[in-house]
Motif scaffolding. Structure first.
Motif, mmCIF file in Angstrom:
data_model
loop_
_atom_site.group_PDB
_atom_site.id
_atom_site.type_symbol
_atom_site.label_atom_id
_atom_site.label_comp_id
_atom_site.label_asym_id
_atom_site.label_seq_id
_atom_site.Cartn_x
_atom_site.Cartn_y
_atom_site.Cartn_z
ATOM 1 N N LEU B 14 -11.360 1.197 9.286
ATOM 2 C CA LEU B 14 -10.352 2.236 9.584
ATOM 3 C C LEU B 14 -8.950 1.737 9.248
ATOM 4 C CD1 LEU B 14 -9.746 5.014 10.680
ATOM 5 C CD2 LEU B 14 -9.749 4.077 12.986
ATOM 6 N N VAL B 15 -8.671 0.467 9.618
ATOM 7 C CA VAL B 15 -7.354 -0.090 9.293
ATOM 8 C C VAL B 15 -7.148 -0.093 7.786
ATOM 9 C CG1 VAL B 15 -5.947 -2.177 9.366
ATOM 10 C CG2 VAL B 15 -7.221 -1.486 11.384
ATOM 11 N N LEU B 18 -6.284 3.299 6.585
ATOM 12 C CA LEU B 18 -4.925 3.717 6.935
ATOM 13 C C LEU B 18 -3.894 2.976 6.098
ATOM 14 C CD1 LEU B 18 -5.384 3.958 10.792
ATOM 15 C CD2 LEU B 18 -5.099 5.846 9.195
ATOM 16 N N VAL B 19 -4.142 1.687 5.795
ATOM 17 C CA VAL B 19 -3.207 0.948 4.949
ATOM 18 C C VAL B 19 -3.197 1.541 3.543
ATOM 19 C CG1 VAL B 19 -2.752 -1.289 3.877
ATOM 20 C CG2 VAL B 19 -3.323 -1.166 6.296
ATOM 21 N N THR B 22 -1.153 4.530 3.609
ATOM 22 C CA THR B 22 0.273 4.196 3.621
ATOM 23 C C THR B 22 0.768 3.870 2.215
ATOM 24 O OG1 THR B 22 -0.026 3.259 5.824
ATOM 25 C CG2 THR B 22 1.989 2.672 4.673
ATOM 26 N N MET B 25 0.969 6.917 0.098
ATOM 27 C CA MET B 25 2.124 7.764 0.385
ATOM 28 C C MET B 25 3.405 7.151 -0.170
ATOM 29 S SD MET B 25 1.000 10.534 1.556
ATOM 30 C CE MET B 25 2.578 11.337 1.797
ATOM 31 N N PHE B 26 3.472 5.800 -0.184
ATOM 32 C CA PHE B 26 4.617 5.138 -0.814
ATOM 33 C C PHE B 26 4.645 5.497 -2.295
ATOM 34 C CE2 PHE B 26 6.735 1.384 -2.731
ATOM 35 C CZ PHE B 26 7.927 1.432 -2.020
ATOM 36 N N PHE B 28 3.292 8.141 -3.563
ATOM 37 C CA PHE B 28 3.579 9.571 -3.672
ATOM 38 C C PHE B 28 5.086 9.834 -3.700
ATOM 39 C CE2 PHE B 28 4.413 13.688 -1.572
ATOM 40 C CZ PHE B 28 3.788 14.515 -2.494
ATOM 41 N N GLY B 29 5.843 9.020 -2.931
ATOM 42 C CA GLY B 29 7.299 9.154 -2.955
ATOM 43 C C GLY B 29 7.830 9.025 -4.369
ATOM 44 N N PHE B 30 7.270 8.055 -5.113
ATOM 45 C CA PHE B 30 7.729 7.874 -6.495
ATOM 46 C C PHE B 30 7.161 8.953 -7.409
ATOM 47 C CE2 PHE B 30 8.724 3.879 -4.632
ATOM 48 C CZ PHE B 30 9.855 3.467 -5.301
ATOM 49 N N LEU B 32 6.964 11.888 -6.682
ATOM 50 C CA LEU B 32 7.797 13.085 -6.532
ATOM 51 C C LEU B 32 8.827 13.182 -7.654
ATOM 52 C CD1 LEU B 32 8.493 13.215 -2.684
ATOM 53 C CD2 LEU B 32 7.235 14.872 -4.042
ATOM 54 N N VAL B 33 9.183 12.021 -8.260
ATOM 55 C CA VAL B 33 10.197 12.049 -9.317
ATOM 56 C C VAL B 33 9.717 12.852 -10.524
ATOM 57 C CG1 VAL B 33 11.651 10.641 -10.805
ATOM 58 C CG2 VAL B 33 11.131 9.872 -8.484
ATOM 59 N N TYR B 36 9.135 16.506 -9.564
ATOM 60 C CA TYR B 36 10.389 17.253 -9.485
ATOM 61 C C TYR B 36 10.831 17.704 -10.879
ATOM 62 C CZ TYR B 36 15.381 18.037 -8.594
ATOM 63 O OH TYR B 36 16.649 18.568 -8.515
ATOM 64 N N ILE B 45 15.030 25.510 -12.833
ATOM 65 C CA ILE B 45 15.862 25.764 -11.660
ATOM 66 C C ILE B 45 16.924 24.721 -11.396
ATOM 67 C CG2 ILE B 45 14.293 27.223 -10.346
ATOM 68 C CD1 ILE B 45 13.277 24.738 -8.960
ATOM 69 N N ASP B 46 17.013 23.675 -12.199
ATOM 70 C CA ASP B 46 18.014 22.687 -11.818
ATOM 71 C C ASP B 46 19.264 22.755 -12.677
ATOM 72 O OD1 ASP B 46 16.966 21.724 -14.084
ATOM 73 O OD2 ASP B 46 16.832 19.643 -13.420
#
Lengths: 527, 188
Positions: B14-15, B18-19, B22, B25-26, B28-30, B32-33, B36, B45-46
């Motif tokens: 499980l750990v 979850l890691v 994590t 998702m890190f 995924f943040g990138f 998003l570039v 976008y 639209i920009d």
């Protein structure tokens, strides 16, 4: 239960706490770590609170009296970062550490060493953040939203701020992982997921939210860092980037973040209201589903923070409607709390007073949130004091009041002593009076056009600002009473029974007050 | 030890899950570039117009419509330029090719390289604003204290939405080499 046999078998396991400072530095005990989190949050309440008093002192009158505008901006920025990451999140993490194992009948958290680490990262992260006040160029002053290009003009503080956010993020992600593993793997036999108390449920969902969005914030601030020092152009228009992208990334984190803060408060309120109404919680399962729906919706509404940035009509409509949709599950929760009280034998002990104030004030903050969700109206409210009033109503009069309710609900359980109920009721009324004097007039200021994040203002805003400042100092000073009550209760007082509150439901009330250092080494029977 | 029925052996998988979540998702943040950029491209639209030379086949000129173009010049942060459009506005027919220019002057006594970044408002008009020649396509070299007019040749698409009768073209003139910026700032 054959308690004596178990004791005989396990006696070699029953080490008490270590003596002195070492106990707190090396502890892996969920109660110790919970206590550390809560005390840390209490200290940060005063650190962040002192910063807010600098802000309110400056705003008492128009003109510049005490601080220069740059320092004022540093105060607003640090106040927000300290309160969000240093105070309210650790406060709920403290309750989670203390109560989740007790509520699910587990002996401790699943990953005790990780637990120690996730707490001890916090003080260092906050010290690093506070240290920036003494660096050339001062602390970060671009607001907690850290928008570029403004935030890139931060002086030497910039990398420290970014690393501090990284540490805070790592700390809360590890806490979240620990909480999920504990809840999913360590429940006493017979406690099915839907039998779990709501505080546990709300933390399970909160922990997933944390894992989903804290890394995104970490990514966003990392991009800021590389833009500043390594020549990337994520947000630099000159190199083909777009500063608006940061706003999307930030609010993709930022909106779920506000639910990370409020959901544990919902959980606490869902325990306090039934206890003092002497009725089981109305609609337990619907509360769980409402919490889940709020968590899901929180991911698809982020751009309502950005209406004025410019967005196609379809986007404005979508984010407006999705935001308003959140009022439905939130309404379910509020109605369930009210239905729980309906025909209950209600008594008004201090935690109940805080819970009732929470419901009224949080709902009020929710309504102003609905006003802000209206895209065309938002063009007037955006970046005004109306927004400041709104989010302080949900975060202070809401989330912090939830935490206060938790403090007064569980303090006898944690310390084994009853507090002075008369004094704590006085504390409640003083706090509640002053907090509303602080934030209520800010609605009017915002509607009249006073922008947020300014150290000076037009003279017609003077009266309401003066009121708000008086309220802030009153609320700040009344917190000294909280410290007095807490210290006095830790030191002594009337012995609390295990049940503490008449007919309180839940496993945490079946153990003694205070609980043994190691409780539930044998899993309890769940009916 | 495990008499309480806790599934401690199940902790590790499980750990790990979850890691992994994590880390994902890190990432995924990138992610998003590019997401976008793709969204902005699809929806237009920009306000970032296509920054390459448009190839224009003979379009039919719409003599009935007149669209006002407003030209703006902006400098972000510290930039030692004089920078302004030759004309502040023009009335144009969609489908017809026009020519104008921006004036820029290097106010320092050192060599500077500039890069103009365009933006069109309303953003829905961005993809209908087509440039055949623009000083923004390449970086612009300036000798110390030199100045010049920089050419812009453009056309408004005839299929620009009916409700748009006015659009604003804004250029922000950035300094390309950060070093030069820091030096000239130090000189004050």
């Amino acid at each position: 239960m054959s308690a004596t046999t178990q004791d005989a078998v396990q006696h070699h396991d029953h080490h008490g706490p270590e003596k002195g400072l070492k106990r707190w530095i090396f502890t892996t005990n969920h109660k110790d770590i919970g206590t550390l989190y809560l005390l840390f949050a209490l200290i940060m309440l005063f650190v962040g609170g002192a910063m807010s008093l600098v802000i309110r002192a400056e705003l008492f009158q128009p003109g510049l009296q005490f601080v220069n505008p740059d320092f004022f901006n540093q105060m607003t920025t640090l106040h927000a970062l300290v309160m969000v990451f240093g105070m309210i999140m650790p406060a709920f993490a403290g309750f989670a550490n203390w109560m989740i194992p007790l509520m699910i009948g587990a002996p401790d958290m699943a990953l005790p060493r990780l637990n120690n680490w996730s707490f001890w990262l916090l003080p260092f992260a906050i010290i690093m953040l506070a240290m920036t006040l003494f660096l050339p160029g001062g602390a970060p002053a671009a607001g907690w939203t850290l928008y570029p290009p403004l935030v890139l003009q931060t002086g030497d503080a910039f990398p420290f701020m970014v690393f501090s956010i990284h540490l805070l993020g790592i700390s809360s992600i590890m806490a979240a992982i620990n909480i999920i593993v504990t809840i999913l793997n360590m429940r006493a036999p017979g406690m099915s997921l839907l039998k779990m108390p709501l505080f546990v449920w709300s933390w399970l969902i909160t922990a997933y939210l944390l894992i989903a969005v804290m890394p995104v914030l970490a990514g966003g601030v990392t991009m800021l860092l590389t833009d500043q020092f390594f020549g990337t152009s994520f947000f630099q228009a000159a190199g083909g980037g777009d500063p608006v992208l940061f706003q999307h990334i930030f609010w993709f984190f930022g909106h779920p973040e506000v639910y990370i803060i409020i959901l544990p408060a919902f959980g606490i309120i869902s325990h306090v209201i039934p206890t003092f109404s002497r009725k089981p919680l109305f609609g337990h399962d619907s509360m769980v589903f409402a919490t889940g729906s709020i968590a899901f919706l929180s991911f698809i509404v982020w751009a309502h923070h950005m209406f004025t940035v410019g967005m196609p009509l379809a986007g404005q409509l979508f984010f407006m409607m999705a935001t308003m949709l959140i009022a439905v599950p939130t309404g379910v929760k509020v109605f369930n709390w009210i239905a729980t009280m309906w025909k209950g034998a209600i008594t008004f002990e201090t935690p109940m007073l805080f819970a009732l104030a929470f419901i009224v004030q949080f709902t009020f903050g929710g309504f102003t949130g609905l006003m802000l969700a209206i895209a065309p109206a938002d063009f007037q409210y955006h970046d005004s004091y109306f927004v400041v009033a709104h989010f302080h109503y949900v975060l202070v009069n809401g989330a912090l009041y939830g935490a206060f309710a938790g403090v007064f609900y569980w303090l006898p359980k944690m310390t084994g002593h009853m507090y002075n109920d008369k004094l704590s009721k006085i504390y409640f009324w003083i706090s509640t009076f002053f907090i509303n004097v602080t934030f209520f007039p800010q609605h009017f200021l915002g509607l009249a056009g006073m922008p947020r994040r300014i150290p000076d203002y037009a003279t017609q805003f003077t009266d309401f600002n003066a009121m708000s400042s008086i309220g802030a100092f009153g609320f700040g000073l009344s917190q000294l009473l909280l410290v007095y009550i807490v210290i006095k209760t830790i030191k002594g007082g009337e012995k609390a029974t295990g049940e503490v509150w008449e007919e309180a439901q839940g496993l945490e009330w079946t153990v003694s007050s205070p609980p043994e250092y190691h409780s539930f080494e044998t899993a309890p029977d769940i009916k | 030890m495990n008499q309480s029925g806790q599934k401690t052996s199940a902790n590790k998988p499980l750990v790990i899950k979850l890691v992994v979540l994590t880390v994902a998702m890190f990432g995924f943040g990138f992610l998003l570039v590019p997401i976008y950029d793709i969204f902005c491209d699809i929806l237009g639209i920009d306000g970032r117009p296509d920054n390459t030379a448009a190839i224009i086949n003979s379009e039919s000129v719409d003599e009935d419509r007149l669209i006002t173009i407003e030209f703006m010049a902006a400098l972000n942060e510290y930039a030692p330029w004089e920078f302004r459009p030759a004309v502040v506005s023009m009335k144009v027919h969609p489908g017809k090719l026009y020519r104008t220019s921006y004036f820029a002057k290097n106010l320092t006594d050192r060599h500077l390289t500039g890069q103009a970044v365009p933006s069109v408002t309303p953003s829905q008009a961005a993809r209908h604003f087509r440039k055949t020649e623009c000083f923004c396509f390449t970086s612009q070299e300036f000798e110390p204290n030199s100045s010049r007019d920089m050419t812009l040749q453009f056309m408004v698409d005839p299929d620009i939405p009916d409700y748009i009768d006015r659009l604003t073209l804004s250029y922000t003139f950035f300094i390309k080499q950060q070093v030069a910026l820091e030096d000239s700032r130090a000189e004050g």
